[in-house]
Design an enzyme around this catalytic site. Structure first.
Site, PDB file in Angstrom:
ATOM      1  CG  ASN A 205       4.191   9.543   4.802  1.00 38.66           C
ATOM      2  OD1 ASN A 205       4.675   9.322   3.688  1.00 38.66           O
ATOM      3  ND2 ASN A 205       4.763  10.366   5.666  1.00 38.66           N
ATOM      4  NE  ARG A 206      -1.823  10.781   0.000  1.00 38.03           N
ATOM      5  CZ  ARG A 206      -3.101  11.139   0.157  1.00 38.03           C
ATOM      6  NH1 ARG A 206      -4.034  10.576  -0.569  1.00 38.03           N
ATOM      7  NH2 ARG A 206      -3.439  12.046   1.056  1.00 38.03           N
ATOM      8  CE  LYS A 207       7.812  14.098   0.082  1.00 37.53           C
ATOM      9  NZ  LYS A 207       8.227  15.373   0.750  1.00 37.53           N
ATOM     10  CD  GLU A 208       7.341   8.011   5.252  1.00 36.82           C
ATOM     11  OE1 GLU A 208       7.929   8.738   6.085  1.00 36.82           O
ATOM     12  OE2 GLU A 208       6.538   7.107   5.584  1.00 36.82           O
ATOM     13  CG  ASP A 275       6.663   9.028  15.940  1.00 38.68           C
ATOM     14  OD1 ASP A 275       7.353   8.330  15.178  1.00 38.68           O
ATOM     15  OD2 ASP A 275       6.888  10.219  16.171  1.00 38.68           O
TER      16      ASP A 275
END
Length: 494
Positions: A205-208, A275
């Site tokens: 995701n964006r944060k990761e 997921d």
């Protein structure tokens, strides 16, 4: 997306075998209502009215795969405790292969308890181990993956940083995938993505992505910079960067980035959406979709699950309902052969009579329409087998058809008397008739019963042939001749 492509893909999912490796856990949901403050402390009191226990973590990936009909085998490590045994039993009840699930007395099986009131999550309680598994467990898992890998079309890795997916195990999984030509699709976690180097595809995701790339994602330019950096630095075939309510972006190794806006109508809960993306991307690659097709389908699926409370799954029907919103009725009638065969099997089980006819239907005219209306009245469903452009050229010469097959299909599908339409490329419809098994086979009155292709086949299982007279003087050939007579000498239309 093309509805026929999606239907064809969904119909083949049951043939796909997926190996899921990762952190297995239990998701516990306690549902209730809040109407008072505790006298013991300034906190709300939740009166629990319902409890729900589900597979969580990598188990939610399994739930998604199983809901879609995939065959699933799982590998991981559980604590040798009551929750571990319960989790194994839940997997067995779903007919998941659990030969790769190891039990360790040194671990606590993960259980995440969520307390919800008024459809809002108020508190989460975690009980789990986060230490790396032992070298012995790591070796046993790697050995199992190597022994069974060739039985699967895709390997899905669900990393929740609970210690199962050690750096050594991840490197071994990626190496096995590359060696055996099996896609390895990973939902990553943590600040260091180097442990995933060489995987087929990552779905951060964006944060990761921001944490792993050390690039602050504040706008589209920085998002593209971060995605490109990770895809190149990690030697990936592609990277899918999910952006919550903004959709997702696909970064293929070869080609331009593709932005996919969110498909969600309303966002209630994003838990578990990653997921779903992992499961759908993996199935897409295993089902021989292109990267873009798989990403578009994953985006549709993610848009469905974020509209539900709690980690959720998505069904065939929900996907097709969303895809169908973009199409008119004509698209809904035009089917792939395999998909239509399944639909007609269900219709026959309901006692409905299937009527079949076929033809070129180049330059649709009143004779065609009257013929099809009469055919429809012979049963409950009329299926039209439409000759492809190539088959018409073989039958009628290089100057035909006048109207291409896509246009002919949509024009015909707009007729109320036609329930389903399928394009076929063979010179005769015999193979199509074998697949669809109609009760009544219809041809024009210019045929004799003995000259109808498929007559013996249909009669062999109790069906029959019907001949219908065409309207006199109405034919595509006559229309062409009339046009040439009126305009040919004048050098064209006025």
């Amino acid at each position: 997306m093309d509805r026929q492509l999606v239907e064809r893909f969904l119909s083949r999912i049951r043939q796909i075998r997926a190996l899921v490796i990762g952190d297995l856990m239990l998701d516990e949901y306690l549902w209730g209502k809040t109407e008072r403050i505790s006298p013991e402390a300034p906190v709300q009191v939740v009166d629990i009215s319902r409890e729900d226990l589900r597979l969580g973590g990598a188990g939610n990936v399994i739930n998604n795969l199983m809901t879609l009909g995939c065959q699933v085998h799982v590998a991981g490590v559980l604590g040798d405790d009551a929750d571990g045994r319960l989790l194994r039993r839940l997997l067995e009840e779903k007919s998941v292969g659990i030969q790769g699930v190891l039990m360790s007395p040194d671990r606590t099986t993960s259980r995440k308890t969520r307390i919800l009131a008024s459809n809002q999550q108020m508190l989460r309680i975690d009980r789990e181990s986060q230490n790396p598994i032992s070298p012995e467990m790591e070796a046993r898992l790697a050995d199992h993956v190597r022994r069974v890998a060739e039985d699967f079309q895709v390997i899905l890795v669900s990393d929740y940083l609970k210690g199962v997916l050690t750096e050594g195990l991840l490197k071994e999984i990626v190496a096995i995938g590359r060696e055996k030509g099996i896609p390895v699709v990973i939902d990553p976690k943590g600040s260091d993505f180097r442990k995933y180097r060489g995987a087929t595809l990552l779905t951060p995701n964006r944060k990761e992505a921001q944490t792993a790339s050390h690039i602050a994602i504040v706008d589209e330019a920085s998002l593209l910079q971060a995605g490109r950096f990770l895809a190149e630095a990690l030697d990936l075939e592609a990277l899918v960067l999910t952006r919550s309510e903004e959709g997702m972006t696909l970064f293929p190794r070869d080609g331009e980035e593709i932005h996919l806006p969110t498909e969600a109508r309303e966002v209630y809960d994003v838990s578990g959406a990653g997921d779903t993306v992992l499961a759908m991307m993996g199935l897409g690659l295993a089902g021989e979709l292109s990267l873009e097709e798989a990403a578009r389908l994953a985006n549709v699926a993610a848009g469905i699950v974020v509209g539900k409370v709690g980690t959720s799954t998505v069904s065939h029907g929900e996907i097709l309902e969303v895809i169908g919103r973009r199409h008119q009725d004509t698209d809904l009638k035009i089917k792939d052969r395999e998909v239509l065969a399944g639909i007609l099997e269900m219709e026959r089980e309901k006692g409905r009579t299937v009527v079949f006819t076929n033809g070129c239907f180049d330059l649709l005219h009143v004779g065609h329409v009257k013929y099809l209306q009469k055919a429809r009245r012979l049963g409950d469903l009329l299926v039209l087998g439409l000759n492809s452009d190539e088959s018409i050229r073989r039958l009628k010469g290089p100057r035909r058809p006048l109207i291409n097959q896509d246009e002919r299909a949509h024009i015909l599908a707009a007729l109320d008397c036609i329930d389903y339409l399928v394009v076929f490329d063979e010179d005769t419809p015999l193979e199509l008739i074998e697949a669809l098994r109609p009760k009544i086979l219809v041809k024009g009155g210019d045929y004799s019963p003995e000259g109808v292709v498929g007559k013996d086949l249909v009669e062999s299982y109790g069906g029959r042939v019907e001949l219908i007279q065409f309207v006199d003087g109405k034919s595509t050939t006559n229309i062409i001749e009339k046009i040439l007579q009126h305009y040919g000498e004048e050098g064209g239309l006025p």
